[in-house]
Design an enzyme around this catalytic site. Structure first.
Site, PDB file in Angstrom:
ATOM      1  N   CYS A  58       0.843  -1.212   0.000  1.00  0.00           N
ATOM      2  CA  CYS A  58       0.000   0.000   0.000  1.00  0.00           C
ATOM      3  C   CYS A  58       0.874   1.256   0.000  1.00  0.00           C
ATOM      4  O   CYS A  58       1.675   1.456   0.919  1.00  0.00           O
ATOM      5  CB  CYS A  58      -0.896  -0.009   1.236  1.00  0.00           C
ATOM      6  SG  CYS A  58      -1.779   1.541   1.471  1.00  0.00           S
TER       7      CYS A  58
ATOM      8  N   VAL B  89      -5.462   1.219   5.925  1.00  0.00           N
ATOM      9  CA  VAL B  89      -4.123   1.358   6.512  1.00  0.00           C
ATOM     10  C   VAL B  89      -3.485   2.612   5.902  1.00  0.00           C
ATOM     11  O   VAL B  89      -3.893   3.023   4.819  1.00  0.00           O
ATOM     12  CB  VAL B  89      -3.259   0.102   6.228  1.00  0.00           C
ATOM     13  CG1 VAL B  89      -3.815  -1.085   6.959  1.00  0.00           C
ATOM     14  CG2 VAL B  89      -3.120  -0.194   4.737  1.00  0.00           C
TER      15      VAL B  89
ATOM     16  N   SER C 101      -2.723   8.541   6.454  1.00  0.00           N
ATOM     17  CA  SER C 101      -1.263   8.595   6.307  1.00  0.00           C
ATOM     18  C   SER C 101      -0.627   9.946   6.664  1.00  0.00           C
ATOM     19  O   SER C 101       0.355   9.963   7.409  1.00  0.00           O
ATOM     20  CB  SER C 101      -0.824   8.103   4.929  1.00  0.00           C
ATOM     21  OG  SER C 101      -1.325   8.889   3.901  1.00  0.00           O
TER      22      SER C 101
END
Length: 240
Positions: A31, A71, A85
Site C-alpha cells: 500500500c 491502513v 497517512s
C-alpha cells in the site's frame, strides 16, 4: 521488532499489546499510503513492529481500531490509535522529535502542506490509467493530464533550485510523494515523466536514501502483486 509479514484476515486472533517503548504499525506491504508511514518510521529510527492486514478480508478486531478499514494505522502501548497517512506521519514527527522531518518555520510547513495538496491531484491517475487500459479504453487524455501535473511538480522543483522539495536534504514532503514514484514503472506510467528533468534527478537522489532502500521491494515482486491486484484477487503475501 517482531513483525507479522503474512497478512492477518477475518477470523485471525488479534495481536498482543504493543510493547513498551515501541509503536505498532498496521499496514499492507504494497500500500503506497502505508508506505509513507513506513518511510517516516525508518527515517527517524523509531522502534516499531508491523502487523500486515488483509484488506479484502479484514479482521473484526482491526475494524474496531479503524472503522474505515484502511491502513496505515498506528497504535501506542497506551492503546491510542491514529490513522490516515499524513496524520500518522505528522504524529510521528511530533512525538519522536529527534531528526525532525517537517520544517519548524510555519510558512515552510504550510508550503509542504500545499505541495501535498497539489500532489494529491496526481495520485488518482496511478489507478485510473491502468484500470482504463485494462478495460481496453483510450487513456491518451488521462495520460496528457498526468503529464501536465507532473510538469507542474517539476517546475516547482526547478524554481526552488534545491535537490529535494523542502531543501537540499530530504524532508517530510519527499517521503509523502515518494511511494508513487517508486511504483511508476510498475504502473506503466514512466513515459508520463517526459520533460521533467528535475523530477527525474530527484527520483535518482531518493533512490540513494537509506529509508527508501529499507522499505522498497524488487520490481518483480511489485509486478507479481499488481498482476494479482489487477485480476481482482490481490495476493497480499506475494513474494513471502
Amino acid at each position: 521488532m517482531a513483525s507479522s509479514e503474512k497478512c492477518l484476515g477475518k477470523g485471525s486472533s488479534p495481536p498482543g499489546p504493543v510493547p513498551k517503548g515501541c509503536v505498532r504499525l498496521y499496514s499492507m506491504r504494497f500500500c503506497p499510503f502505508a508506505h509513507r508511514t513506513r518511510l517516516v518510521l525508518h527515517a527517524k529510527g523509531i522502534k516499531h513492529d508491523t502487523i500486515n492486514i488483509n484488506l479484502k478480508d479484514k479482521p473484526d478486531w482491526f475494524l474496531e481500531k479503524n472503522p474505515f478499514g484502511l491502513v496505515p494505522v498506528l497504535e501506542t502501548p497506551e492503546g491510542q490509535v491514529i490513522y490516515e497517512s499524513p496524520i500518522t506521519c505528522d504524529y510521528l514527527d511530533e512525538v519522536y522529535a529527534e531528526k525532525k522531518l517537517l520544517p519548524a518555520d510555519p510558512f515552510e510547513k504550510a508550503q509542504q502542506k500545499i505541495l501535498l495538496e497539489q500532489f494529491s491531484k496526481v495520485t488518482p491517475y496511478f489507478y485510473k490509467i491502468p484500470m482504463a487500459r485494462q478495460n481496453g479504453e483510450d487513456t491518451s487524455k488521462l495520460e496528457e493530464e498526468m503529464k501536465e501535473k507532473l510538469k507542474s511538480l517539476n517546475e516547482t522543483l526547478a524554481r526552488k533550485k534545491t535537490k529535494f522539495f523542502g531543501g537540499d536534504s530530504i524532508t517530510m514532503i519527499d517521503y509523502m510523494i515518494w511511494p508513487w514514484f517508486e511504483r511508476i514503472e510498475i504502473y506503466g506510467l514512466e513515459h508520463c515523466m517526459g520533460g521533467t528533468a528535475e523530477l527525474k534527478k530527484w527520483k535518482e537522489r531518493m533512490l540513494e536514501d537509506p529509508a527508501v532502500k529499507a522499505t522498497m521491494f524488487p520490481s518483480e515482486v511489485y509486478k507479481g502483486f499488481y498482476k494479482t491486484y489487477a485480476e481482482g484477487k490481490p495476493d497480499y503475501d506475494y513474494g513471502l
